[in-house]
Design a protein around this motif. Structure first.
Motif, PDB file in Angstrom:
ATOM      1  N   ALA A  49       0.831  -1.206   0.000  1.00 53.86           N
ATOM      2  CA  ALA A  49       0.000   0.000   0.000  1.00 53.86           C
ATOM      3  C   ALA A  49       0.866   1.257   0.000  1.00 53.86           C
ATOM      4  CB  ALA A  49      -0.924  -0.016   1.207  1.00 53.86           C
ATOM      5  N   ARG A  50       1.921   1.277   0.800  1.00 57.95           N
ATOM      6  CA  ARG A  50       2.795   2.448   0.840  1.00 57.95           C
ATOM      7  C   ARG A  50       3.437   2.700  -0.526  1.00 57.95           C
ATOM      8  NH1 ARG A  50       3.646   4.256   5.959  1.00 57.95           N
ATOM      9  NH2 ARG A  50       2.945   2.852   7.637  1.00 57.95           N
ATOM     10  N   ALA A  51       3.842   1.602  -1.206  1.00 55.05           N
ATOM     11  CA  ALA A  51       4.472   1.764  -2.521  1.00 55.05           C
ATOM     12  C   ALA A  51       3.478   2.312  -3.544  1.00 55.05           C
ATOM     13  CB  ALA A  51       5.034   0.423  -2.985  1.00 55.05           C
ATOM     14  N   GLU A  52       2.249   1.811  -3.527  1.00 54.36           N
ATOM     15  CA  GLU A  52       1.243   2.265  -4.489  1.00 54.36           C
ATOM     16  C   GLU A  52       0.839   3.719  -4.228  1.00 54.36           C
ATOM     17  OE1 GLU A  52       0.365   0.792  -7.120  1.00 54.36           O
ATOM     18  OE2 GLU A  52       1.395  -1.102  -6.720  1.00 54.36           O
ATOM     19  N   VAL A  53       0.659   4.089  -2.964  1.00 54.23           N
ATOM     20  CA  VAL A  53       0.298   5.475  -2.633  1.00 54.23           C
ATOM     21  C   VAL A  53       1.420   6.419  -3.065  1.00 54.23           C
ATOM     22  CG1 VAL A  53      -0.111   7.072  -0.726  1.00 54.23           C
ATOM     23  CG2 VAL A  53      -1.279   4.856  -0.775  1.00 54.23           C
ATOM     24  N   ALA A  54       2.660   6.012  -2.834  1.00 56.95           N
ATOM     25  CA  ALA A  54       3.783   6.858  -3.254  1.00 56.95           C
ATOM     26  C   ALA A  54       3.818   7.009  -4.764  1.00 56.95           C
ATOM     27  CB  ALA A  54       5.088   6.257  -2.741  1.00 56.95           C
ATOM     28  N   GLY A  87      -3.761  10.043   0.845  1.00 61.03           N
ATOM     29  CA  GLY A  87      -3.077   9.658   2.067  1.00 61.03           C
ATOM     30  C   GLY A  87      -3.224   8.179   2.376  1.00 61.03           C
ATOM     31  N   LEU A  88      -2.502   7.734   3.403  1.00 60.23           N
ATOM     32  CA  LEU A  88      -2.514   6.336   3.839  1.00 60.23           C
ATOM     33  C   LEU A  88      -2.683   6.306   5.351  1.00 60.23           C
ATOM     34  CD1 LEU A  88      -2.047   3.247   3.413  1.00 60.23           C
ATOM     35  CD2 LEU A  88       0.406   3.697   3.699  1.00 60.23           C
ATOM     36  N   LEU A  89      -3.617   5.488   5.819  1.00 59.13           N
ATOM     37  CA  LEU A  89      -3.829   5.294   7.251  1.00 59.13           C
ATOM     38  C   LEU A  89      -3.655   3.807   7.547  1.00 59.13           C
ATOM     39  CD1 LEU A  89      -4.670   6.361  10.038  1.00 59.13           C
ATOM     40  CD2 LEU A  89      -7.050   5.924   9.396  1.00 59.13           C
ATOM     41  N   SER A  90      -2.529   3.458   8.199  1.00 62.75           N
ATOM     42  CA  SER A  90      -2.231   2.051   8.488  1.00 62.75           C
ATOM     43  C   SER A  90      -1.467   1.969   9.800  1.00 62.75           C
ATOM     44  CB  SER A  90      -1.402   1.428   7.364  1.00 62.75           C
ATOM     45  OG  SER A  90      -1.002   0.114   7.694  1.00 62.75           O
ATOM     46  N   PRO A  91      -1.840   1.039  10.694  1.00 62.24           N
ATOM     47  CA  PRO A  91      -1.135   0.923  11.980  1.00 62.24           C
ATOM     48  C   PRO A  91       0.211   0.226  11.872  1.00 62.24           C
ATOM     49  CG  PRO A  91      -2.849  -0.739  11.849  1.00 62.24           C
ATOM     50  CD  PRO A  91      -2.986   0.101  10.617  1.00 62.24           C
ATOM     51  N   GLY A  92       0.489  -0.387  10.755  1.00 60.99           N
ATOM     52  CA  GLY A  92       1.775  -1.075  10.650  1.00 60.99           C
ATOM     53  C   GLY A  92       1.680  -2.300   9.777  1.00 60.99           C
ATOM     54  N   GLY A  98      -0.443 -14.265  -0.195  1.00 63.58           N
ATOM     55  CA  GLY A  98      -1.098 -13.753  -1.387  1.00 63.58           C
ATOM     56  C   GLY A  98      -0.128 -13.530  -2.526  1.00 63.58           C
ATOM     57  N   HIS A  99      -0.657 -12.927  -3.602  1.00 63.67           N
ATOM     58  CA  HIS A  99       0.131 -12.569  -4.774  1.00 63.67           C
ATOM     59  C   HIS A  99       0.417 -11.073  -4.713  1.00 63.67           C
ATOM     60  CE1 HIS A  99      -0.709 -16.486  -6.577  1.00 63.67           C
ATOM     61  NE2 HIS A  99      -1.975 -16.298  -6.272  1.00 63.67           N
ATOM     62  N   PRO A 100       1.637 -10.659  -4.503  1.00 62.93           N
ATOM     63  CA  PRO A 100       1.931  -9.223  -4.375  1.00 62.93           C
ATOM     64  C   PRO A 100       1.577  -8.430  -5.627  1.00 62.93           C
ATOM     65  CG  PRO A 100       3.955 -10.534  -4.486  1.00 62.93           C
ATOM     66  CD  PRO A 100       2.844 -11.487  -4.308  1.00 62.93           C
ATOM     67  N   VAL A 101       1.777  -9.024  -6.807  1.00 61.67           N
ATOM     68  CA  VAL A 101       1.469  -8.303  -8.041  1.00 61.67           C
ATOM     69  C   VAL A 101      -0.023  -8.018  -8.132  1.00 61.67           C
ATOM     70  CG1 VAL A 101       1.515  -8.437 -10.548  1.00 61.67           C
ATOM     71  CG2 VAL A 101       3.474  -9.238  -9.227  1.00 61.67           C
ATOM     72  N   GLY A 142      -1.221  -5.454  -5.636  1.00 56.88           N
ATOM     73  CA  GLY A 142      -0.856  -4.126  -6.126  1.00 56.88           C
ATOM     74  C   GLY A 142      -1.855  -3.626  -7.161  1.00 56.88           C
ATOM     75  N   LEU A 143      -2.352  -4.549  -8.025  1.00 59.85           N
ATOM     76  CA  LEU A 143      -3.389  -4.174  -8.993  1.00 59.85           C
ATOM     77  C   LEU A 143      -4.672  -3.723  -8.295  1.00 59.85           C
ATOM     78  CD1 LEU A 143      -3.098  -6.886 -11.796  1.00 59.85           C
ATOM     79  CD2 LEU A 143      -2.704  -4.440 -12.029  1.00 59.85           C
ATOM     80  N   VAL A 144      -5.029  -4.396  -7.205  1.00 57.36           N
ATOM     81  CA  VAL A 144      -6.224  -4.015  -6.454  1.00 57.36           C
ATOM     82  C   VAL A 144      -6.107  -2.571  -5.973  1.00 57.36           C
ATOM     83  CG1 VAL A 144      -7.477  -4.416  -4.301  1.00 57.36           C
ATOM     84  CG2 VAL A 144      -6.881  -6.343  -5.757  1.00 57.36           C
ATOM     85  N   LEU A 145      -5.023  -2.275  -5.295  1.00 50.79           N
ATOM     86  CA  LEU A 145      -4.839  -0.915  -4.774  1.00 50.79           C
ATOM     87  C   LEU A 145      -4.754   0.111  -5.903  1.00 50.79           C
ATOM     88  CD1 LEU A 145      -2.349  -1.801  -1.940  1.00 50.79           C
ATOM     89  CD2 LEU A 145      -4.511  -0.601  -1.610  1.00 50.79           C
ATOM     90  N   ARG A 146      -4.096  -0.283  -6.996  1.00 53.23           N
ATOM     91  CA  ARG A 146      -3.950   0.651  -8.113  1.00 53.23           C
ATOM     92  C   ARG A 146      -5.313   0.985  -8.720  1.00 53.23           C
ATOM     93  NH1 ARG A 146      -0.242  -2.134 -11.341  1.00 53.23           N
ATOM     94  NH2 ARG A 146       1.121  -1.806  -9.545  1.00 53.23           N
ATOM     95  N   ASN A 147      -6.153  -0.038  -8.907  1.00 51.54           N
ATOM     96  CA  ASN A 147      -7.478   0.204  -9.476  1.00 51.54           C
ATOM     97  C   ASN A 147      -8.330   1.074  -8.561  1.00 51.54           C
ATOM     98  OD1 ASN A 147      -8.537  -1.362 -12.082  1.00 51.54           O
ATOM     99  ND2 ASN A 147      -6.872  -2.548 -11.178  1.00 51.54           N
ATOM    100  N   LEU A 148      -8.325   0.757  -7.259  1.00 53.64           N
ATOM    101  CA  LEU A 148      -9.151   1.524  -6.331  1.00 53.64           C
ATOM    102  C   LEU A 148      -8.690   2.978  -6.236  1.00 53.64           C
ATOM    103  CD1 LEU A 148      -9.668  -1.084  -3.467  1.00 53.64           C
ATOM    104  CD2 LEU A 148     -11.292  -0.412  -5.251  1.00 53.64           C
ATOM    105  N   ILE A 149      -7.387   3.193  -6.176  1.00 52.75           N
ATOM    106  CA  ILE A 149      -6.869   4.566  -6.090  1.00 52.75           C
ATOM    107  C   ILE A 149      -7.134   5.312  -7.393  1.00 52.75           C
ATOM    108  CG2 ILE A 149      -4.777   5.952  -5.837  1.00 52.75           C
ATOM    109  CD1 ILE A 149      -3.643   3.735  -4.052  1.00 52.75           C
TER     110      ILE A 149
END
Length: 450
Positions: free
Chosen positions: A314-319, A333-338, A344-347, A350-357
């Motif tokens: 998530a941090r990489a995609e937001v950046a 922005g990003l709100l994450s406790p850690g 899972g499949h990292p690729v 990453g597509l999930v976060l990319r599509n949503l953002i």
């Protein structure tokens, strides 16, 4: 040409190899046991003859010849178990009282019991048993048998014991082969049923398979067929929707280009250019989603899940979207406790976060706040925004302009749904947290419940 391996032939080969090993071991053991018992039998005969001779009171006449010339014994010469024993009787002084048989002269000694003597010239081995008549030691008897004759008898008895094994092996092999073939008939039937399955329209296997091992295989095949059919149906439905969604902007592009060619320079001309650009971007977005779906399907089949940190993804995609959000006037922005550890499949994630953002940035006006939120305890990630939801009708298009109404978030969200299903998660529109107006969430299964 490479031969195909057969379960039947492999099973028969292993079974026959095991049978041959056991059979060979029993054959060798039986032969050795036969030889040993034959030797024991011969020694017992020697001792029995010696005791019988001691019970007699022979005349002091000297040496007696062989017994072959005695009447009534010629028929015994061909008997398998006939043994040519020699007997020597001495008195206490060592003088021979009696000697019969084919054995050469035997030297007198005080010892008694079993022994192997080398007699004659050249020396020949003889098996001998000597016994005194008692504490008085007035008479000693020695009974002898040639070692070669003793070994011949032992070999004959051992071969008679082992011979049935040679006839038993082919019968056992034939019976075992028939039993294996008969026992594997349900496997042959299952192979025929599986081979007859239509890969395009797989139907469940309904034939009775009473064996527990086959029932497990049948259940697995039926489950796989059902999943495959469901996946094919989903892919066909999704491909149809995306194809329709792609045809719409392409058709609009054609219309807008035609209208642009006929429009006079001015405001309408500029609006046609803007609409043409939007349709081109929409077509590119649909193609990107198609490529993402193809990539998700390929990853699901070819790659294994691995331990990953969703927070780091998530941090990489937001950046990565930071500059795009700044250019479009959004606050990202990003709100994450850690750390958010999961399999899972990292690729694909990453597509999930990319599509949503990307959807949040593309379909909300400038000044909107977009926030990616993670909760490792509740096992979800979500993207929320503060865009106001307007119910006013869209502005009418200028004269001569054909407006295209896009399907909006549908294609991108279908990509997210597919990737979520691959991870055993669900994708849903959730209640927006405080300060936000819209929220889309992916909820993952609890790792402890899997």
């Amino acid at each position: 040409m490479k031969l195909q391996r057969s379960v039947t032939l492999s099973l028969m080969a292993w079974a026959f190899g095991a049978l041959l090993s056991v059979w060979g071991g029993f054959l060798v053991l039986g032969y050795q046991t036969g030889v040993h018992e034959a030797d024991e039998l011969t020694d017992g005969h020697l001792a029995s003859v010696a005791l019988l001779q001691l019970a007699q009171n022979p005349s002091p006449s000297a040496v007696r010849g062989g017994v072959a010339s005695l009447p009534g014994l010629s028929s015994l010469e061909s008997h398998d178990y006939r043994q040519s024993m020699s007997v020597v009787v001495w008195n206490a002084a060592g003088a021979e009282l009696l000697r019969t048989g084919e054995a050469p002269a035997v030297p007198f000694s005080q010892g008694e019991g079993f022994e192997t003597l080398l007699l004659g010239a050249p020396p020949v081995a003889w098996r001998a048993f000597s016994q005194w008549d008692g504490p008085a030691r007035e008479k000693k008897v020695t009974v002898l048998l040639g070692i070669s004759e003793r070994d011949d008898l032992a070999r004959d008895i051992a071969e008679q014991l082992a011979e049935p094994g040679f006839w038993l092996l082919p019968a056992a092999v034939l019976a075992l082969g028939l039993a294996i073939h008969r026992g594997l008939r349900p496997l042959y039937a299952l192979a025929r049923d599986v081979d007859a399955l239509d890969i395009h329209q797989p139907s469940p296997l309904h034939a009775p398979y009473p064996q527990q091992e086959f029932r497990a295989v049948v259940n697995s095949i039926n489950t796989l067929a059902a999943r495959y059919q469901a996946a094919v149906s989903r892919e066909r439905e999704l491909a149809s929707e995306l194809a329709h969604e792609l045809r719409t902007p392409l058709a609009s592009l054609t219309l807008q280009a035609h209208a642009l060619r006929q429009a006079a320079p001015g405001e309408a001309h500029e609006q046609l250019l803007v609409q043409l650009e939007r349709d081109a971007l929409r077509a590119g977005e649909v193609l990107s989603n198609l490529l993402a779906l193809a990539r998700a399907s390929r990853t699901e089949l070819a790659e294994a899940m691995q331990q990953l940190d969703l927070d780091a993804i998530a941090r990489a995609e937001v950046a990565e979207f930071g500059q795009a959000a700044l250019d479009s006037g959004h606050e990202l922005g990003l709100l994450s406790p850690g750390p958010f550890l999961m399999q899972g499949h990292p690729v694909l994630l990453g597509l999930v976060l990319r599509n949503l953002i990307e959807n949040a940035l593309s379909h909300t006006p400038a000044g909107t706040s977009v926030e990616v939120q993670l909760d490792p305890q509740a096992r979800w990630l979500q993207v929320s925004d503060t865009a106001a939801r307007s119910t006013a009708p869209p502005d009418p298009a200028p004269s001569g302009v054909q407006r295209h109404h896009s399907l909006g978030l549908g294609a991108g969200h279908r990509v997210v749904e597919k990737i979520a299903a691959i991870h055993g998660a669900r994708f849903e529109q959730a209640a927006a947290p405080a300060g936000f107006t819209q929220c889309y969430r992916v909820v993952f299964a609890d790792a402890r419940a899997v």
